[in-house]
Structure formats: structure tokens, C-alpha cells
Design a protein around this motif. Structure first.
Motif, PDB file in Angstrom:
ATOM      1  N   MET A   1       1.158  -1.234   0.292  1.00  0.00           N
ATOM      2  CA  MET A   1       0.241  -0.005  -0.173  1.00  0.00           C
ATOM      3  C   MET A   1       0.682   1.395   0.399  1.00  0.00           C
ATOM      4  O   MET A   1       0.699   2.156  -0.734  1.00  0.00           O
ATOM      5  N   LYS A   2       2.186   1.367   0.169  1.00  0.00           N
ATOM      6  CA  LYS A   2       3.396   2.009   0.535  1.00  0.00           C
ATOM      7  C   LYS A   2       3.210   2.203  -0.508  1.00  0.00           C
ATOM      8  O   LYS A   2       3.510   4.436  -0.974  1.00  0.00           O
TER       9      LYS A   2
ATOM     10  N   ASP B   1      -6.931  -4.715  11.550  1.00  0.00           N
ATOM     11  CA  ASP B   1      -6.673  -3.085  10.728  1.00  0.00           C
ATOM     12  C   ASP B   1      -6.121  -2.362  11.743  1.00  0.00           C
ATOM     13  O   ASP B   1      -5.438  -1.393  10.830  1.00  0.00           O
ATOM     14  N   LYS B   2      -6.716  -2.239  12.705  1.00  0.00           N
ATOM     15  CA  LYS B   2      -5.767  -0.927  13.569  1.00  0.00           C
ATOM     16  C   LYS B   2      -4.436  -1.094  14.103  1.00  0.00           C
ATOM     17  O   LYS B   2      -3.630  -0.588  14.411  1.00  0.00           O
TER      18      LYS B   2
ATOM     19  N   PHE C   1      -1.333   0.650   9.055  1.00  0.00           N
ATOM     20  CA  PHE C   1       0.140   1.476   9.378  1.00  0.00           C
ATOM     21  C   PHE C   1       1.433   0.606   8.879  1.00  0.00           C
ATOM     22  O   PHE C   1       2.065   1.058   9.178  1.00  0.00           O
ATOM     23  N   TYR C   2       0.419  -0.631   8.693  1.00  0.00           N
ATOM     24  CA  TYR C   2       2.121  -1.102   7.967  1.00  0.00           C
ATOM     25  C   TYR C   2       3.063  -0.172   6.784  1.00  0.00           C
ATOM     26  O   TYR C   2       4.007  -0.378   7.094  1.00  0.00           O
ATOM     27  N   GLY C   3       2.375   0.718   6.369  1.00  0.00           N
ATOM     28  CA  GLY C   3       3.438   1.554   5.077  1.00  0.00           C
ATOM     29  C   GLY C   3       3.919   2.589   5.604  1.00  0.00           C
ATOM     30  O   GLY C   3       4.635   3.188   4.657  1.00  0.00           O
ATOM     31  N   VAL C   4       3.507   2.717   7.148  1.00  0.00           N
ATOM     32  CA  VAL C   4       3.970   4.219   7.816  1.00  0.00           C
ATOM     33  C   VAL C   4       4.856   4.118   8.413  1.00  0.00           C
ATOM     34  O   VAL C   4       4.893   5.024   9.441  1.00  0.00           O
TER      35      VAL C   4
END
Length: 619
Positions: free
Chosen positions: A186-187, A350-351, A355-358
Motif C-alpha cells: 500500500m505504501k 486493521d488497527k 499502519f504497515y506502510g507508514v
């Protein structure tokens, strides 16, 4: 119709994608290899992406609606024939259209790392998982949510097609493995997009005037030399009371509460906010929010008292976006907890995954943990807590990226404990592990809730602005380490000063008496915290065996222990166990607390008594 292998190898990083992945070749679509003249649909950048509906009569609109329903009713249901893996992702070509005519799109493949097309990303709120309406995708009937249909009707152009990424369409939501993979890239999808369109919903509550107000204010369209009305041009749009009301209602829209919208905006180069037919840039909207003082209400006000309130969320997202554009991994565990616990998500995992990409997140998204979804959620929360504790303590790479000195390192570690506690958990977790599904509902004692919108401090300097004025545990942190128990439930060993035990609890503020050991209670400005309706909301009051008064989360009881953790800003309430672990006393963490004594809250007591501190184990 040509079907492709659902799994293609992922080793595309050092090769030309055309040589290894046929999906990126010209004309390749998600269902077949036939070309259909994509060249004529080139994305044309337009600051006015929503040109509005044609002004047709009611009879004509009804006729078009009937035709649309007939087309969709007879269309064959859509099915994904391929899987998005490697660096590939689907991109929707949104075909031209206006009004209520059927929304049509075609799916094509694109490379997340080396895209050849300019495209936009749509950030919106699902609002519900029920897909009650539909569009035509590659000629097939594709069910979508009502809110997405309204967004697509506004986004599409009357005469040209646009390339746009939409999660509900471009990701097979029923394929958990594909969902996990697409989250991991997604990043690249959002950072390579030309713009992100933030869809807040239909017009209402003076939203059109609010957008116009923000645009004109950004252009400086007021009369600074008019001594009687320095903002007369803006006041002709809305007066201050109307502006405050419109902005308040805007921030209450569902989009501002969802977790996935955070990385979508933070990763974008440029974001435009759309409400009905009106648009305004994200930066101009943030500037308006920053410069508009909302009215204060008496008592407990969620808009200002809770962590992750709308203004604070926007401030953190804006800071994240500024840091991401500079290639910095700005987001830390304190920000993630503030944002995630104040957000809503259909899947509570998802919480974390959002944030996986940031950030420097190493927990790879995986949605396919079946059949016991609850167990997988608990394992995920324990894993992410252990990951961040160990990264903060031992990972030099993490410390360098975040510029962590010892004070910031301690602050982040303690924020994990302040966000945890058995009285703040839905799931069966170790008491020191935060439950990301447990929303903030009390005004915090350990930090402030100001938005920091005006400062926009770089990197992690923002955290200095929200730290509380309390220093109960002093500045010195000693033992802080994770212990793996034989039962595989992680324990935490910390250095603590056992301060007192709770003698009585009260639901209302107790009558203050003299302390038998310390004499009269010390008068101070901080002593008014016990009488503050904001801080006392959701908390009970207590009296200790030494005569101190304080307050903590409801659920504390007699004989619970009040401790000062070395390096912590406020005290904790623990519950003792009748056993020892590795020769140390064992407790369960309940919550943070406040003690009405300046000597305790500012750290004087710790400075004189720190030699009595000892290592304890928290289960």
C-alpha cells in the motif's frame, strides 16, 4: 477469454516487470487479453474533479434510473479470475458518465513500484460492509456500497476516463491472502499516486460554503485594512458562529473516525477533499481547522478531552504526511496507539495492519488465521507490543530513524503501559499489553490532548508538546524487559517503588481529611484535578492507608497497590498475586492513577525514596 496463473513469483525487484510479469504488458486486463482502446482514456488533471450532474427534469432522471437498473439486473455477476501478487495491483479505469447513468469501469494491471500511468486513489468510508448497490466492471455486475457509488458518480468525468485505485474494487476482499499482500504494498500504491481524493460524503451542513471559505482564506481574500471588519469578505460567506458549527459537523463525519484513511492521506503527495460537488485541498482544510477556535463546552467534552480527538488526529496525520514526503519513518508507537484506539475498523486487526506502510512495522499482514479469529487477534496484539518494546530498547536502526534519546525512549515505553491495563482490555491479554480495540473514553492523566496543529514539529518532537507536567517516577528508568513465561504468556519486569495500598474507594469525591503520616494535604493547582469534571469522568476516588487521596479507573478495589514505576510520569494501580516469579513480586497492571500530593506527582517523593525501588513482574 484467457485465464492466467493465479500466482506469479514475487521476485520483481531487480528485473524489468515486462520480462517477468505479463500483466504489465500493453492491453492486458484482469479477465482477458483483448485490447479495448485504453489509449483514449488518459487521465487529465483537473482541479475541479466533480463537474456536477446535468440539470435534467424529474421525468428524465426517473427514465435513466430505470434504464440503469435494467442494465445492472441483467448483467452477469463479476468474479475475479486472477490474483494480485508480486508488485502488481489492479487499477480501475473509470469510464465517462454523468448523473445516475450506470457507473462503468475496467480493471487493468499496474506495477506498484514502476507505474506507467498517472492515477488517483480514492479515500472514503465504507460505513457498512453491506453492498446494496452495483456498478458494471468489465461488463459484469459488481456489488459495492452505497457511499462508494455516490463517490464514483461524482468522481467520474463527463467525457474522459480516469485511472483510479479503489480498495473495494481493486482488491478481492474475499481473498485474505491477496488482502494481506496488497496491504504490504500500500505504501507504494499511495505514494506513487498523483493525488488522493478524500470523499467525505454528500453535501450538507454548509459544506459548500465551508469549502469556499477555506479556499478564500488560503488566498488571503479578506480586507486587512478594514478597521471595522478585518475579514469582511469571509464574513459574507459565513459568520464565525456558522463557521464553527459547520466545521464541528464536518469533523463528526464518519471518515474522520476510520483507521484506513490515516495512511491513505499520510502517504499521498497531494490530497483533495470532496464533499458533494465541492472540493478543497487537504492543506487548506487543515489551515482552516488550525485557525478556527471551536467553542468550549462545560464538563466532559469528547472533542477536546479524549486522545485521538478529531483535531489531534488531523494534526498527527499532517505531521506523518510531512515526514513521509521527506522519506522519514516518523510514526512511533505512541502515535499509533493514539490513532488506532480512537479509530473504527471493520476488522480489528486493521488497527495494526493499517499502519504497515507508514512505520517500521515488521508484523506482516495476514488475514487468513482461521478458525479461531479471536486467538489470532490476541496473538497479534502481543506480538506487536513485544516488537515495539524490543525495537525501542535494542534496535539502533529504530532509534536512529526516530532520533530517540533516553527521555523519548522512556516516554514511548511508558505510553505502552498507560494504554494498557486489565481495566482497559476486551481481550484476554497480558495486562501490560495494549488492547487496540479498547477505545479511549477517559481524559488521560499521562499526556495532553492538544492538537499541536500550530507547531507541526518535525520527526518525534511532537511528543514533547503533549507530555504531561507530572514526573512521579522521575527521569531515571532502570529495569524494563520482556520475559517469556513457561506458559508462553509474555511477562514484563520493571523497576518500581511500591508507594501505598488502597484503603477505601468512593464513587464521589470524598471529604478531605488530614493525612496521619504527612499532615495536611499539600495545596496546589494540581490538587484541583480531583474536582475536575473532565479528569474525574469514568474514574473512582480512593484513599490510601497513608492518608493520601487519588482517583483511578472504575474497577479498582481495596488492597490494590499504588506504585511509581521508575521513569513513569504518573503512578499506576496494580493488583498483587499470591506468588512470586523469578524471585520478584508479581502483579497485574490495572490502570494509571492520580495522587493528590505535589511531592508525589512532581517526583520529589521518588527522588528521596528511589533507593527502596525493586524489580517487580507484571503478568
Amino acid at each position: 477469454m484467457v485465464s492466467v496463473s493465479p500466482r506469479l513469483r514475487d521476485s520483481l525487484d531487480y528485473e524489468e516487470p515486462e520480462a517477468t510479469d505479463p500483466r504489465f504488458s500493453l492491453g492486458f486486463r484482469s479477465l482477458d487479453l483483448a485490447t479495448n482502446g485504453y489509449d483514449q482514456y488518459e487521465l487529465q488533471y483537473d482541479h475541479r474533479p466533480f463537474s456536477g450532474f446535468p440539470k435534467t427534469g424529474a421525468i428524465e432522471r426517473k427514465r435513466r434510473r430505470r434504464q440503469s437498473d435494467q442494465v445492472l439486473d441483467y448483467a452477469v455477476p463479476f468474479q475475479y479470475r486472477t490474483t494480485a501478487d508480486g508488485e502488481a495491483f489492479r487499477l480501475a479505469l473509470l469510464l465517462p458518465g454523468t448523473g445516475t447513468s450506470p457507473v462503468e469501469c475496467r480493471l487493468i494491471w499496474e506495477s506498484s513500484k514502476r507505474p506507467k500511468r498517472e492515477y488517483a486513489c480514492l479515500s472514503y468510508c465504507w460505513e457498512t460492509v453491506e453492498r446494496t448497490t452495483a456498478i458494471l466492471c468489465d461488463g459484469y455486475r459488481f456489488p459495492i456500497t452505497k457511499n462508494l457509488l455516490m463517490a464514483l458518480q461524482k468522481v467520474r468525468k463527463p467525457t474522459i476516463g480516469i485511472h483510479i485505485w479503489i480498495d473495494q474494487i481493486c482488491i478481492n476482499q474475499d481473498d485474505y491472502q491477496e488482502r494481506a499482500h496488497q496491504v504490504s504494498i500500500m505504501k507504494y500504491i499511495f505514494s506513487n499516486a498523483k493525488e488522493v481524493i478524500v470523499w467525505l460524503g454528500e453535501a450538507g451542513d454548509r459544506s459548500a460554503k465551508l469549502c469556499e471559505y477555506a479556499r478564500r482564506m488560503a488566498r488571503g481574500q479578506h480586507a486587512p485594512n478594514d478597521r471595522y471588519s478585518p475579514k469582511s469578505a469571509l464574513n459574507r460567506i459565513m459568520n464565525q458562529r456558522q463557521l464553527q458549527d459547520a466545521l464541528q459537523r464536518l469533523l463528526e463525519r464518519p471518515w474522520f473516525k476510520r483507521v484506513w484513511v490515516i495512511p491513505e492521506v499520510a502517504l499521498s503527495h497531494f490530497s483533495v477533499v470532496a464533499i458533494g460537488d465541492s472540493t478543497v485541498s487537504w492543506d487548506n482544510l487543515v489551515r482552516l481547522i488550525r485557525d478556527t477556535q471551536l467553542p468550549q463546552s462545560a464538563g466532559f467534552d469528547k472533542q477536546t478531552a479524549l486522545l485521538g480527538n478529531p483535531r489531534q488526529r488531523i494534526a498527527i496525520i499532517t505531521q506523518m504526511s510531512a515526514s513521509q514526503s521527506k522519506g522519514l519513518f516518523h510514526t512511533d508507537i505512541m502515535q499509533l496507539l493514539i490513532l488506532a484506539k480512537s479509530s473504527q475498523a471493520t476488522d480489528v486487526r486493521d488497527k495494526v495492519y493499517a499502519f504497515y506502510g507508514v512505520t517500521l512495522l515488521r508484523t506482516h499482514p495476514y488475514y487468513g488465521e482461521i478458525p479461531d479469529r479471536k486467538t489470532s487477534i490476541e496473538r497479534l496484539y502481543v506480538e506487536i507490543a513485544c516488537h515495539y518494546v524490543n525495537s525501542i530498547l535494542y534496535d539502533d536502526y529504530y532509534s536512529r530513524w526516530h532520533g530517540l534519546n533516553e527521555a523519548r525512549r522512556t516516554q514511548q515505553l511508558m505510553s505502552i503501559l498507560y494504554s494498557a491495563g486489565r481495566l482497559h482490555q476486551h481481550h484476554n491479554l497480558p495486562s501490560w499489553v495494549p488492547d487496540w480495540t479498547y477505545a479511549w473514553y477517559q481524559a488521560p492523566l499521562w499526556c495532553k490532548t492538544e492538537s499541536n496543529l500550530a507547531t507541526l514539529l518535525p520527526r518525534d518532537d511532537w511528543s514533547a508538546g503533549i507530555r504531561s507536567d507530572h514526573r512521579a517516577g522521575g527521569e531515571r528508568r532502570e529495569t524494563f524487559e520482556i520475559i517469556d513465561a513457561a506458559t508462553a504468556r509474555h511477562q514484563l519486569r520493571v523497576s518500581a517503588l511500591i508507594f501505598d495500598s488502597i484503603l477505601e474507594t468512593y464513587e464521589a469525591t470524598p471529604a478531605m481529611t488530614l493525612s496521619e503520616e504527612h499532615g495536611p494535604l499539600e495545596p496546589s493547582d494540581s490538587a484541583t484535578a480531583l474536582h475536575s469534571p473532565t479528569l474525574s469522568y469514568g474514574r473512582d476516588f480512593f484513599k490510601t492507608t497513608k492518608g493520601f487521596f487519588g482517583m483511578a479507573t472504575r474497577g479498582i478495589r481495596q488492597n490494590d497497590t499504588v506504585v511509581l514505576l521508575l521513569g513513569g510520569d504518573v503512578p499506576f494501580v496494580l493488583r498483587a498475586f499470591n506468588r512470586e516469579s523469578n524471585g520478584t513480586k508479581t502483579f497485574m497492571l490495572l490502570c494509571e492513577c492520580y495522587v493528590q500530593a505535589n511531592s508525589v506527582m512532581v517526583g520529589d517523593y521518588m527522588r528521596t525514596e528511589w533507593s527502596r525501588s525493586e524489580d517487580i513482574t507484571i503478568l
